[in-house]
Motif scaffolding. Structure first.
Motif, mmCIF file in Angstrom:
data_model
loop_
_atom_site.group_PDB
_atom_site.id
_atom_site.type_symbol
_atom_site.label_atom_id
_atom_site.label_comp_id
_atom_site.label_asym_id
_atom_site.label_seq_id
_atom_site.Cartn_x
_atom_site.Cartn_y
_atom_site.Cartn_z
ATOM 1 N N ARG A 208 0.977 4.967 -14.717
ATOM 2 C CA ARG A 208 0.852 5.598 -13.405
ATOM 3 C C ARG A 208 -0.446 5.158 -12.758
ATOM 4 O O ARG A 208 -1.348 4.665 -13.411
ATOM 5 C CB ARG A 208 0.835 7.122 -13.570
ATOM 6 N N ARG A 209 -0.508 5.380 -11.469
ATOM 7 C CA ARG A 209 -1.735 5.077 -10.709
ATOM 8 C C ARG A 209 -2.155 3.625 -10.882
ATOM 9 O O ARG A 209 -3.327 3.310 -10.985
ATOM 10 C CB ARG A 209 -2.891 5.982 -11.140
ATOM 11 N N ASN A 210 -1.172 2.748 -10.861
ATOM 12 C CA ASN A 210 -1.493 1.333 -10.877
ATOM 13 C C ASN A 210 -1.859 0.951 -9.462
ATOM 14 O O ASN A 210 -1.007 0.757 -8.612
ATOM 15 C CB ASN A 210 -0.264 0.555 -11.366
ATOM 16 N N THR A 213 -0.199 -2.029 -6.869
ATOM 17 C CA THR A 213 1.068 -2.107 -6.130
ATOM 18 C C THR A 213 1.323 -0.862 -5.307
ATOM 19 O O THR A 213 2.409 -0.651 -4.802
ATOM 20 C CB THR A 213 2.236 -2.272 -7.105
ATOM 21 N N THR A 214 0.298 -0.036 -5.150
ATOM 22 C CA THR A 214 0.532 1.180 -4.386
ATOM 23 C C THR A 214 0.415 0.896 -2.898
ATOM 24 O O THR A 214 -0.266 -0.031 -2.478
ATOM 25 C CB THR A 214 -0.466 2.271 -4.806
ATOM 26 N N ARG A 215 1.115 1.724 -2.092
ATOM 27 C CA ARG A 215 1.002 1.588 -0.641
ATOM 28 C C ARG A 215 -0.082 2.513 -0.112
ATOM 29 O O ARG A 215 -0.332 2.565 1.061
ATOM 30 C CB ARG A 215 2.331 1.995 0.007
ATOM 31 N N VAL A 216 -0.669 3.271 -1.026
ATOM 32 C CA VAL A 216 -1.639 4.260 -0.582
ATOM 33 C C VAL A 216 -3.045 3.698 -0.636
ATOM 34 O O VAL A 216 -3.480 3.179 -1.645
ATOM 35 C CB VAL A 216 -1.581 5.509 -1.482
ATOM 36 N N LEU A 218 -6.852 5.006 -0.105
ATOM 37 C CA LEU A 218 -7.662 6.194 0.165
ATOM 38 C C LEU A 218 -8.785 5.809 1.114
ATOM 39 O O LEU A 218 -9.957 5.844 0.765
ATOM 40 C CB LEU A 218 -8.207 6.765 -1.154
ATOM 41 N N ASN A 219 -8.371 5.421 2.324
ATOM 42 C CA ASN A 219 -9.361 4.953 3.283
ATOM 43 C C ASN A 219 -9.586 6.016 4.354
ATOM 44 O O ASN A 219 -9.143 7.146 4.230
ATOM 45 C CB ASN A 219 -8.867 3.654 3.917
ATOM 46 N N MET A 220 -10.278 5.611 5.418
ATOM 47 C CA MET A 220 -10.646 6.575 6.451
ATOM 48 C C MET A 220 -9.405 7.210 7.072
ATOM 49 O O MET A 220 -9.384 8.410 7.338
ATOM 50 C CB MET A 220 -11.473 5.885 7.546
ATOM 51 N N TYR A 222 -6.556 7.828 5.728
ATOM 52 C CA TYR A 222 -5.989 8.831 4.821
ATOM 53 C C TYR A 222 -6.715 10.157 4.968
ATOM 54 O O TYR A 222 -6.102 11.220 5.094
ATOM 55 C CB TYR A 222 -6.058 8.309 3.384
ATOM 56 N N TYR A 223 -8.061 10.093 4.947
ATOM 57 C CA TYR A 223 -8.826 11.340 5.035
ATOM 58 C C TYR A 223 -8.747 11.955 6.413
ATOM 59 O O TYR A 223 -8.750 13.173 6.575
ATOM 60 C CB TYR A 223 -10.278 11.117 4.597
ATOM 61 N N ARG A 225 -6.160 11.880 8.257
ATOM 62 C CA ARG A 225 -4.883 12.593 8.283
ATOM 63 C C ARG A 225 -4.977 13.910 7.541
ATOM 64 O O ARG A 225 -4.442 14.930 7.979
ATOM 65 C CB ARG A 225 -3.772 11.728 7.673
ATOM 66 N N GLU A 226 -5.676 13.885 6.405
ATOM 67 C CA GLU A 226 -5.839 15.133 5.632
ATOM 68 C C GLU A 226 -6.581 16.167 6.457
ATOM 69 O O GLU A 226 -6.224 17.345 6.473
ATOM 70 C CB GLU A 226 -6.634 14.852 4.350
#
Lengths: 468, 395
Positions: A208-210, A213-216, A218-220, A222-223, A225-226
């Motif tokens: 997990r958490r490779n 290949t993730t589309r996520v 954790l950039n500006m 993302y935050y 949006r949070e």
């Protein structure tokens, strides 16, 4: 939660349970509340700080208030993960609830500390064994030894030297210590290099958490949006807990009698008695429904409309009230919402022609605002274009027709005529088991070409016809 | 009537610097203003000048989350087990294995029930997907996927097809056929494409749409016939491991859980996240709606299961015990929602009293991790699949 290690090519151990196990182990060794350890006699040698299998099980029962079966199971898992090892028969990591002696594994060899076990270490261990047993290793260890010899051949001199040094150092120790260290090491390798056929407790699923290949990211964005989500969420309306939780109590009261696992089912649970009468009597389209089923239609509108038989009865009722087109409209909208992307325009047009066009044969009575919006939306048809109209009609049936349905003679008759099946007792002689008949697969019910048709109409459960 | 839907170039006093210049519309805090191009430039770079670094955004997000939890706590006036005190306690609980399905040569990873209440589809690590009539324990169909670790499988509502996927990053649909000489793999349809493993999939109300969750951190809704992506759902901070569709009568939402410890509720139509819950300490392996649709349960690697209420917008119960230290891999409710069945990585199944919060029973039998668990559509039994290569039906 993953255990340490930098992000990179090394797979990480995803086992938060190990930390918890370690806490358990530590509290087992607590001087006051832990297990009482004593010297155990192993043939002629005395091993200090040991305990019996019984001690472990008793302690677990006391500490966690669990049954003996559960304590044995939990204890076994602790041993399987290498945190406690047996002194007698050290090749089998099993907990026996008797006087067999056990010891706590040294933290140096804890699964979480030393993970992953390196090939080099394993090679040294096997080399030591090889030297001591003069080549007489167990089958799989021999195979592994040869494999490693090939793979890390360039380090072999180092391996053999280390092995020899460790053996020499071991000879200096007391016999008791030697036995203990041997058992510790053996337990460690049983966990990290299990023999073939033995379960590998360290096996995990795909990584997990490779991050590659993730589309996520954790950039500006993302935050940001949070943050936006949190701001919106702060302002939302919430319902008091006391009101929400009351809902569960009421739901529970209503539905528990209908829950076969809680209240049993009549005539009997097919899985327990091998008698499929229960399924036959509750088939999607059956002539006379059971009492429980008809009662359930009275719980809420959704129960009625989602049951094919209930829906058919609803249709009958609506026909009498000259509002059957509402249900047909709703069904057509469901077909749109869950239908094929390629047929959307076609379905929207069909709905318009049948239900919305001025002078349509089955014109539905929607308020003018919604009608206007819908007609406007139809110009660019999409899956959700009928949502407003569908909701309006659904609410109309729910708030208006449904209460009348429940008070109607039609429903009252259904209740009166509904069956309460008599209970079938479980067979006394289990070897005279009833023959289990197969039922036709839903995939068989229609010829292959029609299978696609069937797949299109939503919420129709397959109709197996049972052999009696 | 004059239609002013096109962009008109306006000349006038800038809302910021008041100079007479050509103006452009600019949106600040949902308000439309008219700025001259110089002021627009300054606005755009203001962000940089204010040191909007990643770290400061992250800490702002954290502090807002804290404030959100405070808001949520304000309306929390009673605990579930307190309200449940007047509910009758459950008696002795006896559930046994009624069927054992043997036939997979490797770890069973996922299973799903058919609407006919007796057929199931199951998938395993070696790529095999099997359809069983679990009542008779006969295997009816089998197909071997071209990939290993088939972690997701689902039965179509009509009973005429199955969907599955895993390390191939795709979700494929196989129509079920009984024709002799027909190779199931020949009619395979590739529907979903992700950039990482497929962890969960589910048909919506028809055979025509599939919802998927993936290790690439997203969920997606697909049209089966064309393979077209209808909607995608972004918001998780890591792999998404599970999803469940809401049973609501107006059926438009679903919940997903992921490695970022968040459970998120989504609007299928707009792709927006409606609600988010972050109280677990570790990966969320499984989410399942309470039968009324007003709540959902989650099972996590932190060895707890939790109940989240959607109207109260908070966690309302935790199901945990000190002696349970292994993660919960899969959860499901009994028909009435009174019982929560949870399969764990310590090979056991624990049965929880949802209202009172206590454990009712522990079921032994599997010889390795329980990886999947589903209650049958009519609630008469539940099925568990395990890494010990078998599936068991309990009733």
């Amino acid at each position: 939660m993953t255990i340490g290690g930098p992000r990179g090519r090394h797979p990480r151990l995803q086992m938060p349970c190990l930390r918890k196990m370690e806490r358990m182990i530590v509290s087992m060794q607590d001087p006051d509340m832990g297990i009482k350890m004593r010297n155990q006699r192993l043939l002629i040698t005395v091993i200090p700080h040991a305990m019996t299998g019984n001690d472990i099980v008793e302690w677990l029962i006391q500490k966690y208030g669990i049954s003996e079966e559960e304590a044995l199971h939990l204890g076994n898992l602790i041993v399987k993960h290498g945190y406690i090892y047996p002194l007698r028969d050290p090749r089998s990591l099993v907990l026996r609830a008797d006087e067999s002696p056990y010891r706590f594994q040294t933290p140096y060899f804890w699964t979480s500390t030393k993970w992953p076990a390196t090939e080099l270490d394993y090679a040294i261990y096997l080399a030591k064994k090889n030297i001591r047993k003069q080549g007489d290793l167990i089958e799989h260890e021999k195979d592994n030894y040869n494999l490693l010899h090939k793979r890390i051949n360039h380090t072999w001199d180092f391996v053999v030297m280390q092995a020899r040094e460790q053996l020499r150092a071991a000879k200096q120790r007391r016999k008791g210590d030697r036995i203990v260290i041997d058992c510790q090491e053996q337990a460690f390798w049983l966990v990290n290099r299990p023999p073939p056929g033995a379960p590998n407790v360290l096996e995990q699923g795909p990584e997990r958490r490779n991050c590659h290949t993730t589309r996520v990211q954790l950039n500006m964005d993302y935050y940001k949006r949070e943050i936006e989500y949190c701001r919106k969420a702060m302002a939302r309306t919430r319902v008091k807990s006391s009101i929400c939780l009351e809902g569960y109590i009421k739901f529970n009261e209503q539905y528990v009698p209908h829950d076969p696992i809680m209240s049993g089912c009549l005539p009997s649970n097919p899985w327990i008695t091998d008698d499929t009468t229960y399924w036959v009597m509750n088939a999607p389209t059956v002539t006379t429904p059971t009492k429980l089923r008809v009662e359930r239609w009275g719980f809420n509108f959704s129960e009625l409309i989602m049951d094919p038989l209930g829906r058919a009865q609803l249709l009958e009722f609506l026909k009498k009230e000259f509002s059957a087109e509402n249900l047909s409209f709703w069904e057509a909208c469901e077909e749109l919402r869950y239908g094929e992307q390629s047929r959307i325009a076609e379905i929207v047009d069909s709905i318009y022609q049948q239900f919305l066009a001025p002078g349509a044969t089955r014109w539905v009575n929607i308020d003018s605002k919604t009608m206007e919006r819908t007609l406007e939306g139809i110009k660019t048809p999409h899956r959700y274009v009928m949502d407003d109209a569908q909701m309006h009609i659904y609410m109309l049936m729910k708030k208006d027709s449904y209460p009348r349905f429940l008070k109607s003679d039609l429903y009252k008759n259904l209740l009166a005529e509904a069956i309460i099946p008599p209970e079938t007792k479980k067979r006394v002689f289990p070897f005279m088991r009833k023959q289990r008949h197969s039922s036709p697969s839903p995939a068989l019910l229609l010829p292959a070409g029609d299978a696609e048709e069937r797949g299109r109409s939503p919420s129709t459960a397959p109709v197996p016809e049972e052999e009696s | 009537m004059c239609d002013q839907t096109f962009l008109a170039i306006v000349f006038g006093p800038c809302d910021k610097c008041s100079k007479e210049k050509p103006l452009r519309p600019v949106y600040i805090k949902s308000e439309q203003l008219s700025y001259c191009s110089l002021c627009v430039e300054m606005m755009a770079t203001e962000g940089l000048r204010e040191n909007e670094t990643l770290a400061s955004l992250k800490s702002e997000a954290e502090s807002l989350k804290g404030k959100l939890e405070e808001e949520r706590a304000k309306l929390h006036d009673v605990e579930l087990h307190q309200v449940a005190e007047r509910v009758e306690a459950l008696g002795q609980f006896v559930m046994k294995t009624r069927r054992t399905l043997k036939g997979h040569g490797n770890k069973v990873l996922c299973m799903d029930w058919c609407k006919d209440k007796r057929r199931i589809v199951s998938s395993s690590q070696d790529g095999k997907v099997i359809v069983w009539d679990s009542f008779t324990t006969n295997k009816e169909h089998a197909v071997t996927m071209p990939c290993t670790w088939v972690m997701a499988c689902a039965y179509a509502p009509s009973g005429c097809a199955i969907a599955c996927g895993g390390l191939d990053n795709k979700c494929s649909v196989y129509p079920l056929t009984f024709e002799k000489n027909e190779n199931m793999a020949a009619k395979k349809k590739s529907v979903a494409m992700h950039t990482n493993y497929l962890s969960a999939c589910s048909f919506t109300n028809s055979d025509m749409q599939i919802l998927t969750a993936s290790g690439d951190g997203t969920c997606a809704l697909w049209d089966v016939e064309s393979g077209q992506l209808l909607q995608s759902f972004h918001g998780h901070g890591a792999d998404v491991l599970c999803l469940d569709l809401a049973p609501s009568e107006t059926g438009n939402t679903f919940v997903s859980g992921g490695c970022d410890k968040k459970a998120m509720v989504w609007d299928m139509r707009s792709g927006q996240c409606i609600q988010s819950f972050e109280t677990h300490d570790s990966d969320i392996n499984s989410v399942r709606y309470y039968p009324s649709g007003d709540a959902f349960a989650s099972g996590s690697d932190d060895a707890t299961c939790r109940l989240y209420d959607l109207r109260a917008d908070r966690e309302v119960a935790i199901y945990s015990k000190e002696s349970i230290i292994f993660g919960a891999s899969s959860v499901d409710f009994s028909l009435s929602g009174r019982l929560l069945f949870a399969g764990y990585n310590d090979y056991t199944i624990n049965v929880w009293d949802v209202l009172k919060g206590s454990r009712v029973s522990i079921l032994f039998g599997h010889e390795n991790r329980v990886s999947t668990l589903r209650v049958s559509p009519d609630g008469t039994a539940f099925c568990s699949g395990s890494w010990d290569h078998t599936l068991r039906i309990w009733a």
